[in-house]
Scaffold this motif. Structure first.
Motif, PDB file in Angstrom:
ATOM      1  N   ILE A  40       0.814  -1.212   0.000  1.00 39.96           N
ATOM      2  CA  ILE A  40       0.000   0.000   0.000  1.00 39.96           C
ATOM      3  C   ILE A  40       0.852   1.268   0.000  1.00 39.96           C
ATOM      4  O   ILE A  40       0.518   2.245  -0.662  1.00 39.96           O
ATOM      5  N   VAL A  41       1.958   1.281   0.701  1.00 42.90           N
ATOM      6  CA  VAL A  41       2.817   2.471   0.722  1.00 42.90           C
ATOM      7  C   VAL A  41       3.395   2.725  -0.663  1.00 42.90           C
ATOM      8  O   VAL A  41       3.368   3.862  -1.162  1.00 42.90           O
ATOM      9  N   GLU A  42       3.882   1.671  -1.304  1.00 37.81           N
ATOM     10  CA  GLU A  42       4.428   1.822  -2.655  1.00 37.81           C
ATOM     11  C   GLU A  42       3.342   2.268  -3.640  1.00 37.81           C
ATOM     12  O   GLU A  42       3.598   3.097  -4.521  1.00 37.81           O
ATOM     13  N   LEU A  43       2.158   1.713  -3.474  1.00 35.37           N
ATOM     14  CA  LEU A  43       1.065   2.111  -4.363  1.00 35.37           C
ATOM     15  C   LEU A  43       0.794   3.605  -4.269  1.00 35.37           C
ATOM     16  O   LEU A  43       0.640   4.282  -5.279  1.00 35.37           O
ATOM     17  N   TRP A  44       0.729   4.129  -3.057  1.00 35.47           N
ATOM     18  CA  TRP A  44       0.424   5.552  -2.883  1.00 35.47           C
ATOM     19  C   TRP A  44       1.562   6.456  -3.337  1.00 35.47           C
ATOM     20  O   TRP A  44       1.367   7.648  -3.541  1.00 35.47           O
ATOM     21  N   GLU A  45       2.754   5.890  -3.525  1.00 36.41           N
ATOM     22  CA  GLU A  45       3.865   6.664  -4.096  1.00 36.41           C
ATOM     23  C   GLU A  45       3.817   6.647  -5.623  1.00 36.41           C
ATOM     24  O   GLU A  45       4.499   7.428  -6.276  1.00 36.41           O
ATOM     25  N   ASP A  46       2.980   5.774  -6.186  1.00 38.30           N
ATOM     26  CA  ASP A  46       2.847   5.603  -7.631  1.00 38.30           C
ATOM     27  C   ASP A  46       1.818   6.597  -8.171  1.00 38.30           C
ATOM     28  O   ASP A  46       0.643   6.564  -7.787  1.00 38.30           O
ATOM     29  N   GLU A  47       2.239   7.454  -9.070  1.00 39.09           N
ATOM     30  CA  GLU A  47       1.346   8.471  -9.638  1.00 39.09           C
ATOM     31  C   GLU A  47       0.135   7.836 -10.338  1.00 39.09           C
ATOM     32  O   GLU A  47      -0.980   8.364 -10.265  1.00 39.09           O
ATOM     33  N   ASP A  48       0.341   6.700 -11.001  1.00 41.67           N
ATOM     34  CA  ASP A  48      -0.762   6.027 -11.680  1.00 41.67           C
ATOM     35  C   ASP A  48      -1.809   5.520 -10.677  1.00 41.67           C
ATOM     36  O   ASP A  48      -3.010   5.573 -10.942  1.00 41.67           O
ATOM     37  N   TRP A  49      -1.347   5.007  -9.537  1.00 38.63           N
ATOM     38  CA  TRP A  49      -2.276   4.559  -8.485  1.00 38.63           C
ATOM     39  C   TRP A  49      -3.099   5.734  -7.954  1.00 38.63           C
ATOM     40  O   TRP A  49      -4.319   5.633  -7.844  1.00 38.63           O
ATOM     41  N   ARG A  50      -2.436   6.838  -7.652  1.00 44.66           N
ATOM     42  CA  ARG A  50      -3.156   8.009  -7.134  1.00 44.66           C
ATOM     43  C   ARG A  50      -4.197   8.478  -8.148  1.00 44.66           C
ATOM     44  O   ARG A  50      -5.326   8.804  -7.779  1.00 44.66           O
ATOM     45  N   GLU A  51      -3.844   8.471  -9.422  1.00 49.13           N
ATOM     46  CA  GLU A  51      -4.797   8.856 -10.460  1.00 49.13           C
ATOM     47  C   GLU A  51      -5.964   7.870 -10.493  1.00 49.13           C
ATOM     48  O   GLU A  51      -7.129   8.270 -10.598  1.00 49.13           O
ATOM     49  N   TYR A  52      -5.670   6.588 -10.373  1.00 49.24           N
ATOM     50  CA  TYR A  52      -6.691   5.537 -10.357  1.00 49.24           C
ATOM     51  C   TYR A  52      -7.664   5.761  -9.192  1.00 49.24           C
ATOM     52  O   TYR A  52      -8.883   5.696  -9.364  1.00 49.24           O
ATOM     53  N   ILE A  53      -7.141   6.028  -8.018  1.00 47.05           N
ATOM     54  CA  ILE A  53      -7.969   6.223  -6.826  1.00 47.05           C
ATOM     55  C   ILE A  53      -8.781   7.508  -6.934  1.00 47.05           C
ATOM     56  O   ILE A  53      -9.977   7.526  -6.645  1.00 47.05           O
TER      57      ILE A  53
END
Length: 139
Positions: A40-53
């Motif tokens: 989850i920490v790595e995901l939230w550092e990922d710009e694509d994940w933040r855009e997805y959310i």
């Protein structure tokens, strides 16, 4: 567009932050939403994940970066425990049960804005039994 409300429960731990992370890990193990091999920490550092959310989200605890203090007020992409007063508004003894939560979920979701999450401990026979999570997707 407006966000979508959702609700779920997860395992209880005395440390609500640890319970929240555990619920996230379990959810991520069930569905990585196309982002394999990341925590989850790595995901939230990922710009694509933040855009997805922030443009739809998962409708789960994965939509939130961290658990904040109950008194902090609502913050985007953060899960906040209910205050004592918020709990007592629907569970007068301050120890909500699963049945009370189930009966109150539409009332509890009503004031939750987009990208906002809430949680509380649920009790069974007077003892903490699980954690209830609910919120609204960002879009």
């Amino acid at each position: 567009m407006g966000g979508n409300g959702w609700a779920a429960t997860g395992p209880y731990q005395q440390d609500l932050g640890a319970a929240f992370r555990r619920a996230q890990q379990q959810e991520l193990a069930e569905d990585d939403h196309g982002f394999p091999g990341q925590g989850i920490v790595e995901l939230w550092e990922d710009e694509d994940w933040r855009e997805y959310i922030l443009t739809g989200g998962t409708g789960t605890v994965l939509d939130f970066y961290a658990l904040i203090d109950a008194g902090a007020g609502d913050q985007e992409a953060m899960m906040r425990p209910l205050t004592e007063g918020e709990i007592r508004s629907w569970a007068p003894d301050g120890r909500p049960t699963r049945e009370q939560w189930d009966a109150s979920i539409s009332q509890l979701l009503a004031p939750v804005g987009r990208a906002i999450g809430r949680c509380t401990v649920l009790y069974r026979d007077g003892e903490p039994a699980e954690v209830a999570y609910w919120g609204c997707t960002a879009d």
